[in-house]
Write an enzyme that holds these catalytic residues in place. Structure first.
Site, PDB file in Angstrom:
ATOM      1  N   ASP A 167       1.390   9.050  -6.147  1.00 28.36           N
ATOM      2  CA  ASP A 167       1.265  10.507  -6.011  1.00 28.36           C
ATOM      3  C   ASP A 167       1.436  10.961  -4.562  1.00 28.36           C
ATOM      4  O   ASP A 167       1.337  12.163  -4.280  1.00 28.36           O
ATOM      5  CB  ASP A 167      -0.062  11.005  -6.612  1.00 28.36           C
ATOM      6  CG  ASP A 167      -1.290  10.303  -6.063  1.00 28.36           C
ATOM      7  OD1 ASP A 167      -1.197   9.106  -5.696  1.00 28.36           O
ATOM      8  OD2 ASP A 167      -2.354  10.939  -5.985  1.00 28.36           O
ATOM      9  N   HIS A 171       0.847  -1.194   0.000  1.00 26.33           N
ATOM     10  CA  HIS A 171       0.000   0.000   0.000  1.00 26.33           C
ATOM     11  C   HIS A 171       0.885   1.247   0.000  1.00 26.33           C
ATOM     12  O   HIS A 171       1.350   1.704   1.050  1.00 26.33           O
ATOM     13  CB  HIS A 171      -0.922  -0.028   1.225  1.00 26.33           C
ATOM     14  CG  HIS A 171      -2.021   0.986   1.199  1.00 26.33           C
ATOM     15  ND1 HIS A 171      -3.333   0.666   1.503  1.00 26.33           N
ATOM     16  CD2 HIS A 171      -2.030   2.305   0.897  1.00 26.33           C
ATOM     17  CE1 HIS A 171      -4.094   1.765   1.398  1.00 26.33           C
ATOM     18  NE2 HIS A 171      -3.301   2.778   1.048  1.00 26.33           N
ATOM     19  N   HIS A 179      -9.905   0.648   0.030  1.00 25.56           N
ATOM     20  CA  HIS A 179      -9.662   1.493   1.197  1.00 25.56           C
ATOM     21  C   HIS A 179     -10.933   1.439   2.051  1.00 25.56           C
ATOM     22  O   HIS A 179     -11.977   1.973   1.642  1.00 25.56           O
ATOM     23  CB  HIS A 179      -9.435   2.939   0.789  1.00 25.56           C
ATOM     24  CG  HIS A 179      -8.030   3.283   0.402  1.00 25.56           C
ATOM     25  ND1 HIS A 179      -7.497   2.991  -0.817  1.00 25.56           N
ATOM     26  CD2 HIS A 179      -7.050   3.937   1.100  1.00 25.56           C
ATOM     27  CE1 HIS A 179      -6.252   3.446  -0.874  1.00 25.56           C
ATOM     28  NE2 HIS A 179      -5.942   4.026   0.265  1.00 25.56           N
ATOM     29  N   ASP A 188       1.764   3.970   2.857  1.00 23.80           N
ATOM     30  CA  ASP A 188       0.682   4.814   2.338  1.00 23.80           C
ATOM     31  C   ASP A 188       1.252   5.958   1.500  1.00 23.80           C
ATOM     32  O   ASP A 188       1.273   5.877   0.293  1.00 23.80           O
ATOM     33  CB  ASP A 188      -0.228   5.322   3.464  1.00 23.80           C
ATOM     34  CG  ASP A 188      -1.640   5.621   2.974  1.00 23.80           C
ATOM     35  OD1 ASP A 188      -1.990   5.200   1.843  1.00 23.80           O
ATOM     36  OD2 ASP A 188      -2.415   6.269   3.714  1.00 23.80           O
ATOM     37  N   HIS A 213       1.117   4.973  -2.368  1.00 26.57           N
ATOM     38  CA  HIS A 213       0.542   5.767  -3.464  1.00 26.57           C
ATOM     39  C   HIS A 213       1.654   6.477  -4.235  1.00 26.57           C
ATOM     40  O   HIS A 213       2.468   7.191  -3.636  1.00 26.57           O
ATOM     41  CB  HIS A 213      -0.422   6.820  -2.916  1.00 26.57           C
ATOM     42  CG  HIS A 213      -1.674   6.245  -2.322  1.00 26.57           C
ATOM     43  ND1 HIS A 213      -2.893   6.281  -2.966  1.00 26.57           N
ATOM     44  CD2 HIS A 213      -1.902   5.615  -1.140  1.00 26.57           C
ATOM     45  CE1 HIS A 213      -3.818   5.712  -2.196  1.00 26.57           C
ATOM     46  NE2 HIS A 213      -3.245   5.299  -1.080  1.00 26.57           N
ATOM     47  N   GLY A 249      -9.855   7.801  -1.672  1.00 25.25           N
ATOM     48  CA  GLY A 249     -10.486   9.111  -1.551  1.00 25.25           C
ATOM     49  C   GLY A 249     -11.321   9.165  -0.280  1.00 25.25           C
ATOM     50  O   GLY A 249     -11.170   8.325   0.605  1.00 25.25           O
ATOM     51  N   GLU A 264     -10.968   3.180   7.520  1.00 27.64           N
ATOM     52  CA  GLU A 264      -9.954   4.191   7.851  1.00 27.64           C
ATOM     53  C   GLU A 264     -10.669   5.377   8.488  1.00 27.64           C
ATOM     54  O   GLU A 264     -10.660   5.551   9.691  1.00 27.64           O
ATOM     55  CB  GLU A 264      -9.204   4.604   6.576  1.00 27.64           C
ATOM     56  CG  GLU A 264      -8.120   5.658   6.805  1.00 27.64           C
ATOM     57  CD  GLU A 264      -7.531   6.196   5.494  1.00 27.64           C
ATOM     58  OE1 GLU A 264      -8.166   6.074   4.444  1.00 27.64           O
ATOM     59  OE2 GLU A 264      -6.418   6.766   5.558  1.00 27.64           O
TER      60      GLU A 264
HETATM   61  O1  LIG Z   1      -5.027   6.837   3.022  1.00 29.54           O
HETATM   62  C1  LIG Z   1      -5.718   7.211   2.073  1.00 29.54           C
HETATM   63  N1  LIG Z   1      -7.055   7.089   2.139  1.00 29.54           N
HETATM   64  C2  LIG Z   1      -7.875   7.422   1.117  1.00 29.54           C
HETATM   65  N2  LIG Z   1      -7.413   7.941  -0.020  1.00 29.54           N
HETATM   66  C3  LIG Z   1      -6.093   8.114  -0.136  1.00 29.54           C
HETATM   67  C4  LIG Z   1      -5.193   7.783   0.873  1.00 29.54           C
HETATM   68  N3  LIG Z   1      -3.958   8.108   0.465  1.00 29.54           N
HETATM   69  C5  LIG Z   1      -4.073   8.619  -0.773  1.00 29.54           C
HETATM   70  N4  LIG Z   1      -5.361   8.634  -1.139  1.00 29.54           N
HETATM   71  C6  LIG Z   1      -5.940   9.127  -2.385  1.00 29.54           C
HETATM   72  O2  LIG Z   1      -5.613   8.208  -3.410  1.00 29.54           O
HETATM   73  C7  LIG Z   1      -5.340   8.949  -4.597  1.00 29.54           C
HETATM   74  C8  LIG Z   1      -4.649   8.081  -5.609  1.00 29.54           C
HETATM   75  O3  LIG Z   1      -3.385   7.698  -5.204  1.00 29.54           O
HETATM   76  C9  LIG Z   1      -4.596  10.151  -4.073  1.00 29.54           C
HETATM   77  O4  LIG Z   1      -4.597  11.226  -5.007  1.00 29.54           O
HETATM   78  C10 LIG Z   1      -5.372  10.477  -2.818  1.00 29.54           C
HETATM   79  O5  LIG Z   1      -6.463  11.328  -3.131  1.00 29.54           O
HETATM   80 ZN   LIG Z   2      -3.957   4.724   0.881  1.00 30.78          ZN
END
Ligand SMILES: O=c1[nH]cnc2c1ncn2[C@@H]1O[C@H](CO)[C@@H](O)[C@H]1O
Ligand SMILES: [Zn+2]
Length: 379
Positions: free
Chosen positions: A32, A28, A217, A317, A30, A190, A220
């Site tokens: 970005d 996990h 997701h 994350d 991301h 998101g 959380e």
């Molecule tokens: O922990 C999280 N929980 C929910 N959404 C997330 C988390 N981290 C990142 N993103 C979302 O996932 C998109 C794509 O990578 C990111 O742009 C962010 O908006």
């Molecule tokens: Zn995430």
């Protein structure tokens, strides 16, 4: 502790340099959420993005960490506007993907599943396919470089759909279309509250109909109902975070969360299902504190879940927003809960078993890379 002290864990000291040598697996992470601050600045100059909140790498790094430290998932997610803004061309995406592999390999990660939402990278005219291809090219560049440097890493991709939007079916189709090129699964991310997993049921059913993997997701920013939907209605393979499964576990009053065993614990139906079916929890300790999913690392249920033998995995994350690495996450957990190499190895094998690549590939990494790597550290 001295070497003669029976409580000293065997092997090399559990410090950051040694932990970074240990083979690690991240499921996990991301794309970005993991840019280098200096790269954000350079790309912003290149593409003409004037809205960055700082103009040197150190201040920008601090800004991301502080702004993400908000106690709210929604505010945490606002910080991604700046990284996504500079990831709108094939060359930017390829570079970010390459640097992601470099940074993970330098931290001793041997297998990674890196995710991002292709639909967020269309602002300057790329198609979804072009986005996916640019990222995959960057991952392949990184893998080849790491191999040449004698630090092999396998990097696979998950494509994410934004749960507040309405493109999940398209993104699921994208995942299946690129399944032979390095995309091993699908995810939704998101703002969780108000956007339950079943909102994207069609996409999950499409993935299942195509024998393809996905994670969600869930659990959380929103609790048990989200986890229940993800498992019972959507049939998720894994839970992104899933940390709120602790709400379905009753601990005796005054329980020490850092204990080595837990007696008198009661599990509800959802917690039992998660554990019985060995559903992997993609836990991200630092991120969970920043978004307010848990109050602190000390109060994180990681140890309770690990000792109760849930299938726990350790993850980053967002390395930029949390100013973290896999090694730092391991180190923080060890400081808090007293883990040793055998625990790290177990969490790593858990993660490898839960990966979306094929069984024989997982086994090869466990037997040929992970176990020998820990054997050296344990001594
Ligand atoms: O922990 C999280 N929980 C929910 N959404 C997330 C988390 N981290 C990142 N993103 C979302 O996932 C998109 C794509 O990578 C990111 O742009 C962010 O908006
Ligand atoms: Zn995430």
């Amino acid at each position: 502790m001295t070497p003669d002290d029976p409580t000293t864990p065997p092997g090399r000291p559990l410090d950051l340099p040694n932990i970074s040598l240990a083979p690690k697996v991240v499921l996990h992470d991301h794309l970005d959420g993991g840019l280098r601050p200096a790269t954000v600045l350079e790309l912003a100059r290149e593409v003409g993005y004037p809205d960055l909140p700082a103009d040197d790498a150190e201040s920008l790094a601090r800004w991301f960490r502080d702004a993400a430290d908000s106690g709210s998932l929604e505010r945490y997610l606002e910080t991604f506007a700046h990284t996504v803004a500079v990831m709108q061309t094939p060359s930017a995406l390829r570079r970010v993907a390459l640097e992601c592999v470099r940074d993970l390999a330098a931290d001793g990660v041997v297998y990674a599943e890196v995710r991002y939402a292709p639909e967020q990278h269309l602002a300057r005219g790329m198609t979804l396919d072009e986005v996916v291809e640019a990222v995959l090219a960057g991952f392949r560049d990184g893998e080849a470089e790491a191999e040449a440097q004698g630090r092999p890493i396998l990097v696979r991709c998950l494509v994410t759909a934004m749960r507040h939007a309405a493109r999940s079916q398209e993104i699921a189709e994208l995942a299946v279309r690129y399944r032979d090129d390095g995309v091993v699964g699908f995810d939704i991310a998101g703002a969780e509250a108000g956007n339950p997993p079943t909102r994207h049921l069609d996409a999950f059913e499409f993935m299942r109909a195509n024998n393809a993997h996905f994670t969600i997701h869930a659990g959380e920013a929103f609790g048990l109902p989200s986890i229940h939907e993800a498992i019972a209605f959507c049939g998720t393979d894994r839970l992104g975070h899933g940390v709120r499964v602790i709400d379905d576990i009753t601990l005796p009053p005054g329980t020490d969360l850092a204990a080595e065993s837990f007696d008198g614990v009661e599990l509800g139906q959802i917690a039992n299902m998660v554990r019985d079916k060995r559903i992997p929890l993609e836990l991200c300790p630092s991120s969970n504190v920043q978004t307010g999913a848990v109050a602190s690392i000390a109060e994180h249920p990681f140890n309770v879940l690990a000792r109760l033998r849930f299938r726990v995995t350790v993850n980053t994350d967002n390395r930029l927003m949390s100013d973290t690495t896999m090694s730092k996450e391991f180190y923080r957990l060890a400081q808090q809960f007293g883990y040793g190499w055998a625990d790290f190895e177990r969490f790593t094998v858990n993660a490898m078993k839960s990966a979306f690549i094929h069984f024989d590939e997982r086994l090869a990494l466990i037997d040929d890379v992970i176990k020998p790597g820990y054997a050296v550290l344990v001594g």
